[in-house]
Design a protein around this motif. Structure first.
Motif, PDB file in Angstrom:
ATOM      1  N   PHE A  60       0.798  -1.216   0.000  1.00 39.03           N
ATOM      2  CA  PHE A  60       0.000   0.000   0.000  1.00 39.03           C
ATOM      3  C   PHE A  60       0.835   1.271   0.000  1.00 39.03           C
ATOM      4  CE2 PHE A  60      -3.290  -3.077   1.260  1.00 39.03           C
ATOM      5  CZ  PHE A  60      -4.156  -2.841   0.193  1.00 39.03           C
ATOM      6  N   ALA A  61       2.149   1.129   0.021  1.00 41.50           N
ATOM      7  CA  ALA A  61       3.006   2.280  -0.266  1.00 41.50           C
ATOM      8  C   ALA A  61       2.986   2.562  -1.763  1.00 41.50           C
ATOM      9  CB  ALA A  61       4.428   2.013   0.205  1.00 41.50           C
ATOM     10  N   LEU A  62       2.653   1.541  -2.552  1.00 41.09           N
ATOM     11  CA  LEU A  62       2.640   1.673  -4.007  1.00 41.09           C
ATOM     12  C   LEU A  62       1.248   1.673  -4.622  1.00 41.09           C
ATOM     13  CD1 LEU A  62       5.512  -0.885  -4.718  1.00 41.09           C
ATOM     14  CD2 LEU A  62       5.694   1.611  -4.590  1.00 41.09           C
ATOM     15  N   VAL A  63       0.247   1.146  -3.898  1.00 40.92           N
ATOM     16  CA  VAL A  63      -1.097   0.981  -4.448  1.00 40.92           C
ATOM     17  C   VAL A  63      -2.090   1.814  -3.649  1.00 40.92           C
ATOM     18  CG1 VAL A  63      -2.946  -0.688  -4.867  1.00 40.92           C
ATOM     19  CG2 VAL A  63      -0.573  -1.368  -5.201  1.00 40.92           C
ATOM     20  N   ASP A  64      -2.902   2.584  -4.363  1.00 45.56           N
ATOM     21  CA  ASP A  64      -3.966   3.358  -3.727  1.00 45.56           C
ATOM     22  C   ASP A  64      -5.225   2.490  -3.670  1.00 45.56           C
ATOM     23  OD1 ASP A  64      -5.718   5.276  -2.802  1.00 45.56           O
ATOM     24  OD2 ASP A  64      -5.843   6.342  -4.723  1.00 45.56           O
ATOM     25  N   PRO A  65      -5.777   2.258  -2.463  1.00 47.36           N
ATOM     26  CA  PRO A  65      -6.967   1.396  -2.362  1.00 47.36           C
ATOM     27  C   PRO A  65      -8.138   1.896  -3.204  1.00 47.36           C
ATOM     28  CG  PRO A  65      -6.119   1.900  -0.175  1.00 47.36           C
ATOM     29  CD  PRO A  65      -5.329   2.712  -1.151  1.00 47.36           C
ATOM     30  N   ALA A  66      -8.216   3.182  -3.443  1.00 40.15           N
ATOM     31  CA  ALA A  66      -9.323   3.729  -4.238  1.00 40.15           C
ATOM     32  C   ALA A  66      -9.185   3.366  -5.720  1.00 40.15           C
ATOM     33  CB  ALA A  66      -9.381   5.235  -4.080  1.00 40.15           C
ATOM     34  N   SER A  67      -7.994   2.966  -6.153  1.00 41.57           N
ATOM     35  CA  SER A  67      -7.780   2.648  -7.567  1.00 41.57           C
ATOM     36  C   SER A  67      -7.955   1.159  -7.873  1.00 41.57           C
ATOM     37  CB  SER A  67      -6.381   3.092  -7.994  1.00 41.57           C
ATOM     38  OG  SER A  67      -5.402   2.290  -7.364  1.00 41.57           O
ATOM     39  N   ILE A 115     -13.696  -1.233  -6.867  1.00 46.57           N
ATOM     40  CA  ILE A 115     -14.090  -1.706  -5.539  1.00 46.57           C
ATOM     41  C   ILE A 115     -14.509  -0.485  -4.737  1.00 46.57           C
ATOM     42  CG2 ILE A 115     -13.257  -2.787  -3.409  1.00 46.57           C
ATOM     43  CD1 ILE A 115     -11.406  -4.482  -5.126  1.00 46.57           C
ATOM     44  N   GLU A 116     -15.723  -0.498  -4.253  1.00 44.72           N
ATOM     45  CA  GLU A 116     -16.264   0.673  -3.571  1.00 44.72           C
ATOM     46  C   GLU A 116     -16.228   0.526  -2.058  1.00 44.72           C
ATOM     47  OE1 GLU A 116     -20.021   1.702  -5.241  1.00 44.72           O
ATOM     48  OE2 GLU A 116     -19.237   1.675  -7.279  1.00 44.72           O
ATOM     49  N   TRP A 117     -15.185  -0.105  -1.553  1.00 44.16           N
ATOM     50  CA  TRP A 117     -15.009  -0.251  -0.107  1.00 44.16           C
ATOM     51  C   TRP A 117     -14.256   0.953   0.415  1.00 44.16           C
ATOM     52  CZ3 TRP A 117     -12.817  -5.832   0.876  1.00 44.16           C
ATOM     53  CH2 TRP A 117     -13.748  -6.774   0.446  1.00 44.16           C
ATOM     54  N   PRO A 118     -14.485   1.295   1.670  1.00 48.50           N
ATOM     55  CA  PRO A 118     -13.639   2.329   2.278  1.00 48.50           C
ATOM     56  C   PRO A 118     -12.193   1.826   2.360  1.00 48.50           C
ATOM     57  CG  PRO A 118     -15.470   1.723   3.735  1.00 48.50           C
ATOM     58  CD  PRO A 118     -15.517   0.801   2.563  1.00 48.50           C
ATOM     59  N   ALA A 119     -11.247   2.745   2.368  1.00 50.63           N
ATOM     60  CA  ALA A 119      -9.828   2.368   2.398  1.00 50.63           C
ATOM     61  C   ALA A 119      -9.515   1.468   3.585  1.00 50.63           C
ATOM     62  CB  ALA A 119      -8.960   3.621   2.434  1.00 50.63           C
ATOM     63  N   GLN A 120     -10.105   1.770   4.744  1.00 48.69           N
ATOM     64  CA  GLN A 120      -9.853   0.970   5.944  1.00 48.69           C
ATOM     65  C   GLN A 120     -10.274  -0.485   5.741  1.00 48.69           C
ATOM     66  OE1 GLN A 120      -9.102   2.850   8.986  1.00 48.69           O
ATOM     67  NE2 GLN A 120      -8.771   1.066  10.254  1.00 48.69           N
ATOM     68  N   ALA A 121     -11.381  -0.715   5.042  1.00 49.64           N
ATOM     69  CA  ALA A 121     -11.852  -2.077   4.777  1.00 49.64           C
ATOM     70  C   ALA A 121     -10.895  -2.800   3.828  1.00 49.64           C
ATOM     71  CB  ALA A 121     -13.260  -2.048   4.196  1.00 49.64           C
ATOM     72  N   VAL A 122     -10.367  -2.092   2.835  1.00 44.89           N
ATOM     73  CA  VAL A 122      -9.406  -2.692   1.906  1.00 44.89           C
ATOM     74  C   VAL A 122      -8.134  -3.074   2.659  1.00 44.89           C
ATOM     75  CG1 VAL A 122      -7.960  -2.275  -0.125  1.00 44.89           C
ATOM     76  CG2 VAL A 122     -10.332  -1.464  -0.091  1.00 44.89           C
ATOM     77  N   TYR A 123      -7.636  -2.173   3.507  1.00 47.25           N
ATOM     78  CA  TYR A 123      -6.439  -2.462   4.298  1.00 47.25           C
ATOM     79  C   TYR A 123      -6.657  -3.686   5.190  1.00 47.25           C
ATOM     80  CZ  TYR A 123      -4.806   2.262   3.079  1.00 47.25           C
ATOM     81  OH  TYR A 123      -4.410   3.391   2.419  1.00 47.25           O
ATOM     82  N   THR A 124      -7.812  -3.753   5.823  1.00 44.01           N
ATOM     83  CA  THR A 124      -8.107  -4.863   6.735  1.00 44.01           C
ATOM     84  C   THR A 124      -8.214  -6.186   5.986  1.00 44.01           C
ATOM     85  OG1 THR A 124      -9.271  -3.361   8.230  1.00 44.01           O
ATOM     86  CG2 THR A 124      -9.746  -5.703   8.471  1.00 44.01           C
ATOM     87  N   ALA A 125      -8.964  -6.191   4.894  1.00 45.71           N
ATOM     88  CA  ALA A 125      -9.119  -7.426   4.105  1.00 45.71           C
ATOM     89  C   ALA A 125      -7.770  -7.886   3.548  1.00 45.71           C
ATOM     90  CB  ALA A 125     -10.119  -7.203   2.978  1.00 45.71           C
TER      91      ALA A 125
END
Length: 90
Positions: free
Chosen positions: A27-34, A43-53
């Motif tokens: 996630f230093a290289l990838v934006d969860p929103a992208s 993927i329409e998850w909040p960033a926190q949900a992407v990080y957790t999953a």
């Protein structure tokens, strides 16, 4: 603590730490929103949900690799006598 508990912890604790390292690197290289799903839809998850999953997915994969390594390290005679639990005897 039981011997089984210590052996499980010996797999889960390092894999937990490495999942954190891997998540930081990814996630230093990838934006969860992208991120997009397999169908191409975002993927329409909040960033926190992407990080957790992602963290739990990394943890499971790394722990499975550690458990498989431990299983393959077992003595064949113990495994033949007791099944997969014999791999964790030593």
């Amino acid at each position: 603590t039981s011997l089984v508990g210590r052996r499980v912890a010996a797999i889960l604790w390092p894999s937990f730490l490495m999942a954190g390292v891997l998540e930081a690197l990814v996630f230093a290289l990838v934006d969860p929103a992208s991120l997009h799903g397999l169908d191409g839809a975002p993927i329409e998850w909040p960033a926190q949900a992407v990080y957790t999953a992602a963290f739990f997915a990394f943890w499971i994969v790394i722990a499975a690799a550690g458990a498989m390594s431990r299983l393959l390290e077992g003595a064949p005679e113990d495994i033949n006598r007791e099944g997969y639990s014999g791999a964790f005897r030593r």
